[in-house]
Structures are given as C-alpha cells and as structure tokens.
Design a protein around this motif. Structure first.
Motif, PDB file in Angstrom:
ATOM      1  N   MET A   1       0.615  -0.973  -0.065  1.00 25.54           N
ATOM      2  CA  MET A   1       0.155  -0.095  -0.111  1.00 25.54           C
ATOM      3  C   MET A   1       0.959   1.399  -0.071  1.00 25.54           C
ATOM      4  O   MET A   1       0.671   2.194  -0.676  1.00 25.54           O
ATOM      5  CB  MET A   1      -0.665   0.007   1.222  1.00 25.54           C
ATOM      6  N   ALA A   2       2.054   1.128   0.883  1.00 20.77           N
ATOM      7  CA  ALA A   2       2.852   2.267   0.601  1.00 20.77           C
ATOM      8  C   ALA A   2       3.469   2.494  -0.713  1.00 20.77           C
ATOM      9  O   ALA A   2       3.678   3.677  -1.343  1.00 20.77           O
ATOM     10  CB  ALA A   2       4.063   1.982   1.634  1.00 20.77           C
ATOM     11  N   ARG A   3       3.740   1.495  -1.693  1.00 18.36           N
ATOM     12  CA  ARG A   3       4.349   1.598  -2.835  1.00 18.36           C
ATOM     13  C   ARG A   3       3.079   1.922  -3.609  1.00 18.36           C
ATOM     14  O   ARG A   3       3.289   3.091  -4.729  1.00 18.36           O
ATOM     15  CB  ARG A   3       4.592   0.246  -3.265  1.00 18.36           C
ATOM     16  N   ILE A   4       2.061   1.733  -3.759  1.00 18.68           N
ATOM     17  CA  ILE A   4       0.680   1.999  -4.587  1.00 18.68           C
ATOM     18  C   ILE A   4       0.411   3.478  -4.280  1.00 18.68           C
ATOM     19  O   ILE A   4      -0.429   4.128  -5.147  1.00 18.68           O
ATOM     20  CB  ILE A   4      -0.362   1.331  -4.583  1.00 18.68           C
ATOM     21  N   ASP A   5       0.628   4.024  -3.039  1.00 20.34           N
ATOM     22  CA  ASP A   5      -0.007   5.351  -2.754  1.00 20.34           C
ATOM     23  C   ASP A   5       1.285   5.844  -2.007  1.00 20.34           C
ATOM     24  O   ASP A   5       1.169   5.978  -0.693  1.00 20.34           O
ATOM     25  CB  ASP A   5      -1.297   5.334  -1.978  1.00 20.34           C
ATOM     26  N   LYS A   6       2.088   6.303  -2.585  1.00 24.65           N
ATOM     27  CA  LYS A   6       3.343   6.919  -1.922  1.00 24.65           C
ATOM     28  C   LYS A   6       3.092   8.122  -1.155  1.00 24.65           C
ATOM     29  O   LYS A   6       3.747   8.659  -0.203  1.00 24.65           O
ATOM     30  CB  LYS A   6       4.429   7.427  -2.722  1.00 24.65           C
ATOM     31  N   ASN A   7       1.878   8.894  -1.392  1.00 28.54           N
ATOM     32  CA  ASN A   7       1.361  10.109  -0.579  1.00 28.54           C
ATOM     33  C   ASN A   7       0.775  10.016   0.702  1.00 28.54           C
ATOM     34  O   ASN A   7       0.477  10.907   1.486  1.00 28.54           O
ATOM     35  CB  ASN A   7       0.470  10.887  -1.640  1.00 28.54           C
ATOM     36  N   ASP A   8       0.443   8.499   0.959  1.00 30.02           N
ATOM     37  CA  ASP A   8       0.108   8.248   2.119  1.00 30.02           C
ATOM     38  C   ASP A   8       0.907   8.257   3.245  1.00 30.02           C
ATOM     39  O   ASP A   8       1.170   6.985   3.490  1.00 30.02           O
ATOM     40  CB  ASP A   8      -0.877   6.870   2.020  1.00 30.02           C
ATOM     41  N   LEU A   9       1.123   9.106   3.764  1.00 28.87           N
ATOM     42  CA  LEU A   9       2.271   9.085   4.737  1.00 28.87           C
ATOM     43  C   LEU A   9       1.998   8.241   5.914  1.00 28.87           C
ATOM     44  O   LEU A   9       3.079   7.683   6.506  1.00 28.87           O
ATOM     45  CB  LEU A   9       2.483  10.423   5.325  1.00 28.87           C
ATOM     46  N   SER A  10       0.727   7.970   6.229  1.00 32.17           N
ATOM     47  CA  SER A  10       0.353   7.163   7.466  1.00 32.17           C
ATOM     48  C   SER A  10       0.874   5.785   7.468  1.00 32.17           C
ATOM     49  O   SER A  10       1.344   5.159   8.329  1.00 32.17           O
ATOM     50  CB  SER A  10      -0.900   7.388   7.755  1.00 32.17           C
ATOM     51  N   HIS A  11       0.597   5.214   6.069  1.00 32.49           N
ATOM     52  CA  HIS A  11       1.066   3.860   6.091  1.00 32.49           C
ATOM     53  C   HIS A  11       2.623   3.603   6.026  1.00 32.49           C
ATOM     54  O   HIS A  11       3.105   2.575   6.509  1.00 32.49           O
ATOM     55  CB  HIS A  11       0.493   3.382   4.360  1.00 32.49           C
ATOM     56  N   VAL A  12       3.309   4.821   5.376  1.00 32.13           N
ATOM     57  CA  VAL A  12       4.637   4.827   5.482  1.00 32.13           C
ATOM     58  C   VAL A  12       5.145   4.339   6.764  1.00 32.13           C
ATOM     59  O   VAL A  12       6.099   3.827   7.423  1.00 32.13           O
ATOM     60  CB  VAL A  12       5.406   5.971   4.787  1.00 32.13           C
TER      61      VAL A  12
END
Length: 341
Positions: A230-241
């Motif tokens: 999920m971090a790879r498919i949505d790099k703008n989603d900081l919470s998952h990073v």
C-alpha cells in the motif's frame, strides 16, 4: 479521470480462466478492449475500472449471456487479491476476513469504500461506490459490482462451507431488463434491486464462528507485506509509510515522532503538518498499530502476555495491561480466556 479509477490486475486470473473455460480468446479480447498484454506480466499493475467493465461486457456478448460476472467468481483464486487473499484465507472468522478486505481495499481497487457493521443481528458488508465528477455516474457498473460481491461469496464458501449462503444481496441499481435468475441461483438468497446500498447481508453469529483455517502468524506476515504494498501504490499516504516504520521498530520500544521524522528525512513540524492534513496524528497511528498487533498476538497461545507486551513496544506488563483494557474493556488474560470458549 476515468483512468484514475483502477483495480488490481490480479482479477485477470479468474477472468482468463473463465474465458478459457468458455473458449474466448484472451489475446483478441484484450486487443478489442484496448488493454495492453504487458500488464499481465506484473501482478502489481492496475487496470482502469472502465476497461475492466468493458472486458466483462465483451465476454457477455461473446457468450450471448449476462452471467460472466458469476463465471469469473466461480474461478476464484486467493492470489487475485495479492497478499490480501492469503491473509483473508488465514483469518480467524469470516468477519475478520471481511474487515481485512475493507481495511486493505485500496490494494484491490480505488473505486469504492468498503465498510462492515452490525445491524439487527446481521453483519453488513457494504460498498460505497465513488462517482465521476460532472456526470455523477457510478465508477462501477452493475456487472462489475455483481462480479465483486459474487467473488466475496465464493471466498466465503472457501472459508466456511461450500454451501454457504448470505441472507440477502442488495444492489443500488435498477433491476436490469434481462433475466437475473443466474444471480438468484448463485447467491441462493433474496436479491434486492433499487436498494439504498450495494451490500451483502450476513448472519452475524455465523460470521463470528471460528474458522478451521485461522492462522494469526500467517495473517500477520501477509499484512506486513500488504502495508508495504500500500505504501508503494500510494506514496502520498504518509500514515502507511509511518505504520511500516513502527512495525519494524516496535520490538525495540515504541519509536518517538522525532525518530520517525529523522528516519523519513523530515522535520518534526513537517511530519506533524502532513499527518494533520490527512486527518490523523502520530499518536493515533502508533495506538492503532499497537492495538492491531496486540489483537493478532493475543490469540497465539504460545506467546506469553509479557512477550506480547514487549512485541508491541511496552516497557512493562502493567503498561500493556492498561492499554489493552482501554482497547477492549478486558485485561489481556480475560480476553485470551474468552477466545478459548
């Protein structure tokens, strides 16, 4: 904008199997529907939702029928949902599996929101489908929704029993002019069109029953893969990073915001601002991550309560006990005992 809404290419596993079983040439179909064959070589690639629908309609026309959605579902394979499929297969209950796909639905598609909730002793699994700006047209067609809901039921039959049936299927679409007997025969329950929602209605108690295939260790390992995906498919989603960073560091103790910010090459203020823009905070992410891990670990009888506290970053058993009671209104020992019955 139409290409923005997409679904995981893993759907091509059951689609291609259904096509092969009914003598529909895959290469020709992809060309007719303007889908590049290159996407078939990368299981993390995506296909536009509109093209997915076009492919279903192409196959319906080839067969002179309207039930290709069901033919796809009958070719179910857990790999179609990436690691999510295997995490669901090892879930403790049917509700756990449904909650998991609702949480990780972005792995499968960005065309809707999925929610599960209890209502009148029933478990509702609902699709809130996005619409295109300007036209307000639903991103997903009825045939696509049929495909997804039928696949969920096929999934449930793998988990529970092959003759499993829900209590009701709801479609927020007008009843089509063609015969829908194929839906009634597959779902084996009441079918409601013109509903206020797209949903599967389950018996709540049945959805709570323990599954023979439940394996928290396997589920946890796949969830870590899913968070990374999920971090790879949505790099703008900081919470998952950040969640991934917390997963890695928790056994060493709960990492501070400053440690995470430095690890991401960000200032503390910038980290806090970006999380605020996403409607969350570092404290909320840390809390939800700890809780999720603790709930996975607590049913693993070989782990002591002190070991679990350590694994989720608490420095003492007392601190872990207080946090767990805040989450569940039970002590870890009480909760574990309740799960044995």
């Amino acid at each position: 904008m139409q290409d923005y809404y997409s679904t995981l290419i893993g759907w091509m596993i059951p689609i291609s199997r259904a096509m092969e079983a009914h003598q529909i040439d895959l290469t020709t179909a992809l060309k007719e529907c303007n889908i590049s064959q290159d996407v078939m070589t990368d299981q993390e690639s995506r296909i536009a939702a509109e093209k997915f629908y076009n492919l279903i309609e192409y196959c319906n026309k080839k067969l002179g029928r309207h039930d290709f959605s069901i033919l796809i579902a009958e070719q179910f394979h857990p790999g179609m949902f990436h690691a999510l499929g295997y995490a669901m297969m090892s879930s403790n209950t049917l509700q756990d599996a449904l909650d998991r796909i609702a949480h990780y639905k972005r792995v499968v598609s960005n065309t809707c929101q999925l929610v599960t909730y209890e209502s009148n002793n029933q478990l509702v699994f609902e699709m809130n489908i996005f619409t295109y700006e300007g036209t307000n047209r639903p991103v997903l067609s009825l045939a696509t929704v049929e495909t997804f809901l039928a696949t969920i039921i096929r999934f449930a039959r793998e988990l529970v029993t092959l003759d499993f049936s829900p209590e009701k299927i709801c479609f927020a679409y007008q009843k089509p002019a063609h015969d829908v007997t194929y839906l009634e025969e597959f779902f084996n329950c009441d079918i409601e069109f013109n509903s206020d929602k797209n949903a599967i209605i389950f018996n709540f108690e049945q959805a709570q029953e323990k599954l023979m295939c439940g394996n928290p260790l396997i589920t946890h390992s796949h969830e870590k893969m899913l968070d990374e995906f999920m971090a790879r498919i949505d790099k703008n989603d900081l919470s998952h990073v950040i969640k991934n960073k917390i997963f890695d560091l928790l056994p060493l103790g709960a990492p501070s915001q400053i440690v995470i910010a430095e690890d991401l090459g960000m200032s503390l203020r910038n980290l806090q601002r970006k999380l605020q823009e996403q409607g969350t905070s570092y404290k909320e992410i840390l809390e939800s991550t700890r809780k999720k891990l603790a709930m996975d670990y607590i049913v693993q009888q070989h782990l002591s309560l002190s070991e679990i506290g350590y694994l989720v970053g608490f420095s003492s058993v007392g601190n872990f006990n207080r946090a767990f009671k805040r989450w569940t209104n039970q002590t870890p020992g009480e909760y574990r005992q309740s799960k044995k019955t």
